[in-house]
Design an enzyme around this catalytic site. Structure first.
Site, short mmCIF file in Angstrom:
data_model
loop_
_atom_site.label_atom_id
_atom_site.label_comp_id
_atom_site.label_asym_id
_atom_site.label_seq_id
_atom_site.Cartn_x
_atom_site.Cartn_y
_atom_site.Cartn_z
N ASP A 84 0.83 -1.12 0.13
CA ASP A 84 -0.08 -0.04 0.05
C ASP A 84 1.05 1.29 -0.07
O ASP A 84 1.99 1.16 0.41
CB ASP A 84 -0.87 0.12 1.19
CG ASP A 84 -1.67 1.35 1.51
OD1 ASP A 84 -2.61 1.66 0.62
OD2 ASP A 84 -1.39 1.88 2.39
N ASP B 270 -0.17 5.35 0.95
CA ASP B 270 -0.13 5.97 1.99
C ASP B 270 -0.38 5.39 3.34
O ASP B 270 -1.37 4.74 3.58
CB ASP B 270 -1.57 6.99 1.73
CG ASP B 270 -1.45 7.70 0.71
OD1 ASP B 270 -0.71 8.80 0.55
OD2 ASP B 270 -1.95 7.42 -0.65
N THR C 244 -2.55 1.04 -4.43
CA THR C 244 -3.16 2.34 -3.70
C THR C 244 -4.65 2.50 -3.87
O THR C 244 -5.12 2.26 -5.19
CB THR C 244 -2.19 3.54 -3.74
OG1 THR C 244 -2.73 4.47 -3.06
CG2 THR C 244 -1.90 3.69 -5.41
N SER C 245 -5.19 3.34 -3.06
CA SER C 245 -6.45 3.71 -3.46
C SER C 245 -6.54 5.01 -3.96
O SER C 245 -7.75 5.60 -4.25
CB SER C 245 -7.55 3.74 -2.07
OG SER C 245 -7.64 2.37 -1.47
N LYS D 125 -10.26 -1.29 -2.57
CA LYS D 125 -10.33 -1.77 -1.07
C LYS D 125 -11.63 -1.33 -0.41
O LYS D 125 -12.18 -0.32 -0.83
CB LYS D 125 -8.98 -1.23 -0.54
CG LYS D 125 -7.64 -1.64 -1.12
CD LYS D 125 -6.78 -0.81 -0.54
CE LYS D 125 -5.25 -0.85 -1.20
NZ LYS D 125 -4.27 -0.29 -0.78
N ASP E 147 -1.62 -0.81 5.92
CA ASP E 147 -1.81 -0.08 7.28
C ASP E 147 -3.04 0.19 7.84
O ASP E 147 -3.47 0.43 8.70
CB ASP E 147 -0.95 1.18 7.25
CG ASP E 147 -1.76 2.11 6.28
OD1 ASP E 147 -2.19 3.52 6.84
OD2 ASP E 147 -2.11 1.95 5.16
#
Length: 223
Positions: free
Chosen positions: A22, A24, A113-114, A144, A169
């Site tokens: 991931d 961030d 990543t989102s 996600k 995270d």
């Protein structure tokens, strides 16, 4: 929010074909930029910023739909993206990240990543992290906690998702990785350990683990 694992890592005797990170909160500390941008947007629309709590790791459109279903989602997304792209103050690599990336040289590595592709690019560049393969919000229909980002990352790397280690995270990211069949290493940089209970191992940060490439495969151990 450090977590001290008891005993050896549950995958101490395993190796992995690839690692998917991931971004961030796992690779990059973008908390200041995210908070400033979202709070500014919320105040522009008379939304209580406290409503934003608990949404970390989710794609922006899902957060917008949750906290402000009455606003134009397209305009809101564009405005938040504009604010975040313009704010890279304090965006840096988290502890242990640069060492981990260097240690994984030669192994298949990706980011899932989102964030949008452009925002991910800007933040990775600001943190001086060089990972070429990035699966972003723009690449999947379902973000996600659905498994799609990690399934696509594994596909692009040419490996079986079950042979991938995911570093996350956020609870939504852990759920997505588990749904994809990946092994999960979670860091408590943004979430309490209890919220990451679905992970195979929870540590304070990537500085708590050692990555090694052995015969083309990735081995992970606790420092």
């Amino acid at each position: 929010m450090d977590s001290t694992p008891a005993g050896p890592a549950p995958f101490a005797d395993r190796t992995f074909a690839a690692v998917i990170f991931d971004n961030d909160g796992t690779l990059v500390d973008s908390t200041g930029s995210v908070e400033r941008s979202w709070v500014r947007w919320a105040l522009e629309h008379d939304i209580d910023p406290r409503a934003l709590a608990g949404h970390h790791g989710m794609p922006a459109p899902a957060i917008i739909a949750s906290v402000a279903p009455h606003v134009d989602p397209v305009a809101a997304f564009a405005r938040i993206e504009q604010l975040e792209l313009a704010d890279v103050e304090g965006v840096i690599a988290l502890g242990g990240v640069l060492e981990a990336i260097a240690a994984l040289d030669g192994a298949p590595v990706a980011v899932a990543t989102s964030a949008t592709r452009e925002l991910a690019r800007v933040r990775l560049a600001a943190a001086e992290i060089g990972i070429d393969e990035v699966v972003s919000f723009d690449d999947v229909e379902r973000g996600k906690p659905h498994p799609d980002p990690f399934l696509l990352a594994a596909q692009r790397l040419g490996v079986d998702p079950a042979d991938c280690l995911v570093c996350e995270d956020a609870p939504s990211g852990v759920a997505a990785a588990r749904a994809a069949g990946c092994t999960v290493l979670a860091v408590t940089t943004t979430s309490e350990a209890d919220a990451l209970a679905g992970a195979d191992l929870v540590v304070g940060s990537l500085a708590d683990v050692l990555f090694e490439v052995v015969d083309g495969r990735v081995r992970v151990s606790l420092r």
